[in-house]
Design a protein around this motif. Sequence first.
Motif, short mmCIF file in Angstrom:
data_model
loop_
_atom_site.label_atom_id
_atom_site.label_comp_id
_atom_site.label_asym_id
_atom_site.label_seq_id
_atom_site.Cartn_x
_atom_site.Cartn_y
_atom_site.Cartn_z
N SER A 6 0.71 -1.22 -0.04
CA SER A 6 0.08 0.06 -0.09
C SER A 6 0.85 1.39 -0.05
O SER A 6 2.12 1.12 0.13
N ALA A 7 0.40 2.40 -0.28
CA ALA A 7 1.01 3.79 0.15
C ALA A 7 0.11 4.74 0.07
O ALA A 7 -1.01 4.59 0.08
N LYS A 8 0.76 5.83 0.50
CA LYS A 8 -0.03 6.98 0.85
C LYS A 8 0.26 8.27 -0.01
O LYS A 8 1.11 8.52 -0.55
N VAL A 9 -0.89 8.65 -0.59
CA VAL A 9 -0.93 9.81 -1.38
C VAL A 9 -1.43 11.19 -0.72
O VAL A 9 -2.46 11.31 -0.19
N LEU A 10 -0.51 12.13 -0.88
CA LEU A 10 -0.82 13.45 -0.34
C LEU A 10 -1.38 14.28 -1.57
O LEU A 10 -0.89 14.56 -2.55
N LEU A 11 -2.76 14.76 -1.32
CA LEU A 11 -3.42 15.47 -2.18
C LEU A 11 -2.82 16.77 -2.51
O LEU A 11 -2.52 17.58 -1.41
N ILE A 12 -3.04 17.34 -3.85
CA ILE A 12 -2.42 18.66 -4.11
C ILE A 12 -3.46 19.86 -3.19
O ILE A 12 -2.84 20.87 -3.23
N THR A 13 -4.66 19.06 -2.66
CA THR A 13 -5.43 20.41 -1.89
C THR A 13 -4.87 20.14 -0.48
O THR A 13 -5.41 21.10 0.37
N ASP A 14 -3.87 19.47 -0.09
CA ASP A 14 -3.36 19.66 1.32
C ASP A 14 -2.77 20.85 1.53
O ASP A 14 -1.70 21.49 0.49
N VAL A 15 -2.37 21.47 2.65
CA VAL A 15 -1.50 22.84 2.84
C VAL A 15 -0.26 22.55 2.82
O VAL A 15 0.57 23.47 2.55
N ASN A 16 0.17 21.38 2.74
CA ASN A 16 1.69 20.84 2.66
C ASN A 16 2.18 20.84 1.41
O ASN A 16 3.15 20.45 1.22
N SER A 17 1.03 20.73 0.32
CA SER A 17 1.49 20.39 -1.14
C SER A 17 1.72 21.71 -1.86
O SER A 17 1.32 22.68 -1.49
N ALA A 18 2.77 21.56 -2.93
CA ALA A 18 3.16 22.60 -3.73
C ALA A 18 3.21 22.14 -5.11
O ALA A 18 4.06 21.07 -5.08
#
Length: 279
Positions: free
Chosen positions: A163-175
């Motif tokens: 499995s893997a975790k995806v950080l969405l572009i809507t997260d405040v830590n995404s750029a």
Amino acid sequence: MRARRTLPGSVAIIALGLSGVLVFSPGVAVQAESLGTRLVAPLEFGLSRVTMSVGHLFDTVQHASDLAVQNQTYRDEIDRLQAAIVQMRELEVENRDLRELLGLRERAPLGSLLSVDVIARDPLGPVQAVTIDRGSDDGIRTNLPVITWKGLVGRIVEANPTSAKVLLITDVNSAVSVRIQDPASRATGVIRGVGDGRLLLQYVPRTDLLRTGDVAITSGIGGIFPSGVLVGSVLQVRQRDVEVFQEALVEPAADMRNLERLYVLLRPPVQAVPTPTAG
């Protein structure tokens, strides 16, 4: 020993007389037969109707039983057809995704794509992330881009074997570094998540053309996301006279609330360059 009872003599005489009348007077016999028929006919008719009613009742019960079996057969067939319709609709969605993705690959070389399914969302409210059903055993590693046929979703921030975790572009830590697709503008900037499902485009010089409805795509700057992937469209432009940059509120192209089937952009692992030895 008890003596056997005998009919009274008067009764025997009356019976004998009636017999003689019936024998020697045919007309009386006919009348007696007609009277008997009239007396017995209603009883026979009633018995006949009772018999017919009972037979009809048995037929009705048997017919109802047959209908129940038939209805159950119909219900089973309806359930089977409904299940088949659901499967066909899912195949339609998958085929549509693949057709759109094929068009996307024709517009921008994305490399190898791995189809994955979302199996969980991050339980922490402020964190915009999902878990997918593929991991390092399938070639997934951190910082690989994740997309749908509609547009950019995010990047891999954690890879486990399955499995893997995806950080969405809507997260405040995404750029994400982006470019406005309009040939008249080609303005560049950085998109960040604001935590409410929308995006904020920042660091766009005020001298660059930026309008509502403009389409933002990845610029390829930074090396994580390939260029040309759709990110979103501008909802509102914000400008302040005292600032050198303008910013805009952006609606993401992919629906982050209903993510199901995603695609990870696989890249070949970086080969280590052998260190030359002196000699």
